[in-house]
Structure formats: C-alpha cells, structure tokens
Design an enzyme around this catalytic site. Structure first.
Site, PDB file in Angstrom:
ATOM      1  N   ARG A   1       0.737  -1.280   0.031  1.00  0.00           N
ATOM      2  CA  ARG A   1      -0.224   0.035  -0.147  1.00  0.00           C
ATOM      3  C   ARG A   1       0.749   1.284  -0.072  1.00  0.00           C
ATOM      4  O   ARG A   1       0.536   2.388  -0.590  1.00  0.00           O
ATOM      5  CB  ARG A   1      -0.925  -0.080   1.096  1.00  0.00           C
TER       6      ARG A   1
ATOM      7  N   LYS B   1     -15.987 -15.596   5.380  1.00  0.00           N
ATOM      8  CA  LYS B   1     -17.313 -15.516   5.570  1.00  0.00           C
ATOM      9  C   LYS B   1     -18.415 -15.214   4.260  1.00  0.00           C
ATOM     10  O   LYS B   1     -17.988 -14.422   3.621  1.00  0.00           O
ATOM     11  CB  LYS B   1     -17.610 -14.621   6.760  1.00  0.00           C
TER      12      LYS B   1
ATOM     13  N   GLY C   1      -6.961  -6.504  -0.239  1.00  0.00           N
ATOM     14  CA  GLY C   1      -6.812  -7.313   1.033  1.00  0.00           C
ATOM     15  C   GLY C   1      -6.088  -8.592   1.045  1.00  0.00           C
ATOM     16  O   GLY C   1      -4.875  -8.364   0.691  1.00  0.00           O
TER      17      GLY C   1
ATOM     18  N   GLY D   1     -12.256  -3.963   0.912  1.00  0.00           N
ATOM     19  CA  GLY D   1     -13.744  -3.474   1.198  1.00  0.00           C
ATOM     20  C   GLY D   1     -14.189  -2.642   0.508  1.00  0.00           C
ATOM     21  O   GLY D   1     -15.595  -2.737  -0.343  1.00  0.00           O
TER      22      GLY D   1
END
Length: 399
Positions: free
Chosen positions: A35, A200, A356, A380
């Site tokens: 990043r 998830k 991510g 996200g």
C-alpha cells in the site's frame, strides 16, 4: 472526478493527501509494504510539481486515542526509504507538532501526520464532530487529494468531510482503481468470471446478489465454501460454517440455476484436525469431511477445476483467498487461483485482484505483480464497487 491536473499550479501549495498506509506489522516491522508503494506515483507527482505534501493516513484500529503500537512511524520511515528523502512525522494529528511540521516544509517536501484514527472524531457518526476535525485538517492545507482507495467506502473526516472544505481531486491511485473496477462492472468482456473466497459468506452477500445478474460464472473457495457445501446437504465437520446463512445460500444456488449463472464449487478439500501450520493435512472429497476435521484449503482436483473455469475468461475479478495461504500446507489452492489469473491474462483477459488478503497472497506467494491487470489496494472498497454501491469518498470527489 477531478484529477490532480485540475488543481492547477501547485508550487508552494500545501496539499493534504489522504493515503492508505494500513499495512501489516510484526512489531514495528512492515511485512507487506504494497500500500505504501502504491501511493508513490501520486506523492511523487505532487512533490515534483513543487507542492508541500502533507500525508494523512490510519493504521490499525486504535480506540480514538493515541496508542504507540499503532503509530505511523514505521510507515513514515518506509515511505522515506522509497522516496529517497526523509519524511518527517508529526507527533500529533492537528496539534502544535503537526502545525510546525507543515510550516517547516519546503517546496517538494513530504511529511506525515500521526495516525488520524488517534482522534475519535475521524470515525464519528456525528456530522458536526467529523466536520470539526475536517476543519482542523483543512486549516493545514490549500488543497486536498484523495488517494486512499482502501477507505473511500467510509464516510470519515479525512476521507469525506475534508473534501467539502478544500479544492479537491482524486489521486492517481484512486483514478486507476475506479477505472479498473468499473471496467469489470459496467461492460465487462465475456466470459466474466468472479472468484470469491475469504472466511465468511456474510461479508460477500451483497456482492453475490449483485453478481448473479452480471457474472457468467462464480467460483467459490475459502472458508465461505463450507456454508455452500452445507447448503447442498453435506457435513462440513468443524470447518468454518455460518449456519444462519445456509438458507440464503440455498436461495443463491437456486437463483443462479434459474439465471444460467454457473456456480463452481470444490470437489475435494484439504482438512486438518486443527487450525495450525503444522497440523497434518489430508485430502478428502467434499462429501466425506470427517466430523473431527476442518477444511483449510481446496483440494488438488478442485485447484485444477478452478483453473479450468478461470483460464478461458476475458474478465476475471478475484476477491478472497482459496484457503489459509499463510500456512504452506494450505496454500496450494490460492497459488493455483493466482496462477490461473496470470494464465488468463496471457490469453488476453483483464484480471483484477480485489485487494486485502488476495493482494497479500500474490506477494507472499512470490507472483510478479506485473502478471495481473490490476491489483487493488482496497478489499472492502472494491467489494462495495462490485456490489454497485455508491462510495462516499468517491461521490464527494464527483461533486
């Protein structure tokens, strides 16, 4: 969106840049500086234009107050190394130290403010509280550049409110991120394949729902796959399972079948008795997971299946690893997915690694980043764009 060019002559101007330096740390050692490197084009462009560059960013999740373990000192040091010149770090965000550091900047210098999340107003739901912090940040600058794509889905003071108070523009990273992701969502070349992984199903509900009307094929791996297996009536042992999402997943499977969207699920999985790097690994069929074992990766047949469903695509978006890639025994599935994207790109596909953990996996597993069409810095944010949502930090730049 306005770009840096729209800000005019920046020589001598103080430019506040919202970057995303939320990098993984081992103590004070940065383990993945992706990043920070992604921010270099914008920061270099501004410095070369003679701007006085003031970087604001966050690290971790401090509880709205200073916490030494979340100091941006490692990020400032690494940024200085990459730029080849020192980057001063203010001891505070908008206080006396920040004001002095900014006042001391010469044209072309770069400095950094301390972690913006050390101030609880940054993430406040109260517009007035965020606005008060934005006023103080804006007082340090003459213009604002939004270049932290990983936070543009957040309505936060340094992302949203400060843009309403200063002449503003999108940085090079944000421009590239938005253009790349919209290329995959607005009118993708087909076949359009989306590979979803991660822990998830609940984190991906909006994406799956939206993509059922857009993608030609969904490839499902990671911890979320076990909820899909449960929806098909299989026992998943001690694997990660969101039992409250099983009925929702059943609905997705039925909807996909009705729409003619192919959902690709594993045929085998690698299981172990515990979540540990040295746990003994066993390959089993997905309908034969032992009651006392947990799935930690897709199996070798599934890896070949996934690759075959990716390599012929013309647009591929990948968000979420296929398994616990941090453990070598359970990294083969993620490695196979990454290699399939590289192969698809060689065949002319536009490939996106959706930030991510997927981006971290690419680097950890030793892939050349040039082998992918685009590696996003925001997991996200990229997911919300894929969902078709309006992102506050982008919307404010378009106003």
């Amino acid at each position: 969106m306005k770009t840096i060019d729209d800000l005019g002559d920046l020589r001598g101007k103080r430019v506040l840049v919202r970057s995303d330096f939320n990098v993984p740390l081992d103590g004070t050692t940065i383990t993945d500086d992706g990043r920070i490197r992604a921010a270099l084009p914008t920061l270099t462009r501004l410095a070369d234009a003679g701007a006085k560059v003031v970087v604001t960013a966050h690290l971790g999740r401090p509880k709205g107050e200073p916490d030494p373990k979340y100091s941006l000192a490692p990020a400032a040091a690494r940024l200085g190394e990459l730029l080849g010149k020192p980057v001063a770090l203010a001891a505070d965000l908008v206080g006396p130290s920040a004001q002095q550091v900014v006042a001391d900047l010469a044209d072309g210098d770069v400095a950094m403010l301390e972690n913006v999340r050390f101030d609880a107003r940054e993430t406040s739901k109260d517009d007035a509280e965020r606005g008060a912090l934005a006023d103080e940040l804006a007082a340090l600058a003459d213009a604002f550049v939004s270049d932290g794509f990983g936070v543009v889905h957040r309505k936060q003071a340094s992302v949203y409110d400060v843009a309403q108070r200063l002449p503003h523009a999108a940085g090079l990273l944000v421009v590239n991120e938005v253009a790349s992701l919209r290329r995959a969502t607005d009118d993708p070349a087909r076949p359009y394949v989306v590979v979803l992984g991660g822990a998830k199903v609940s984190d991906k509900l909006g994406v799956i729902s939206n993509l059922l009307g857009k993608a030609d094929r969904l490839v499902i791996g990671g911890g979320m796959l076990y909820t899909f297996l449960a929806a098909q009536g299989f026992s998943v042992g001690t694997s990660l399972l969101e039992a409250d999402q099983v009925s929702t997943v059943k609905g997705y499977l039925a909807d996909a079948a009705a729409r003619g969207v192919e959902i690709v699920l594993p045929v085998d999985t690698i299981v172990a008795p515990a979540f540990a790097a040295d746990a003994p690994a066993t390959v089993v069929a997905v309908d034969a997971i032992p009651d006392d074992q947990m799935g930690l990766d897709i199996g070798p047949e599934s890896a070949e299946l996934f690759a075959s469903k990716i390599v012929d695509a013309k647009t591929v978006v990948w968000n979420g690893p296929a398994g616990v890639f941090e453990f070598e025994a359970f990294a083969a599935g993620t490695r196979a997915v990454a290699q399939a994207l590289v192969d698809a790109g060689t065949n002319g596909a536009f490939t996106i690694v959706g930030g991510g953990d997927s981006a971290a996996a690419v680097r950890l597993l030793g892939f050349d980043e040039a082998g992918f069409g685009h590696i996003s810095t925001g997991g996200g944010a990229s997911l919300e764009l894929l969902e078709g949502k309006s992102l506050p930090g982008i919307a404010v730049l378009e106003s």
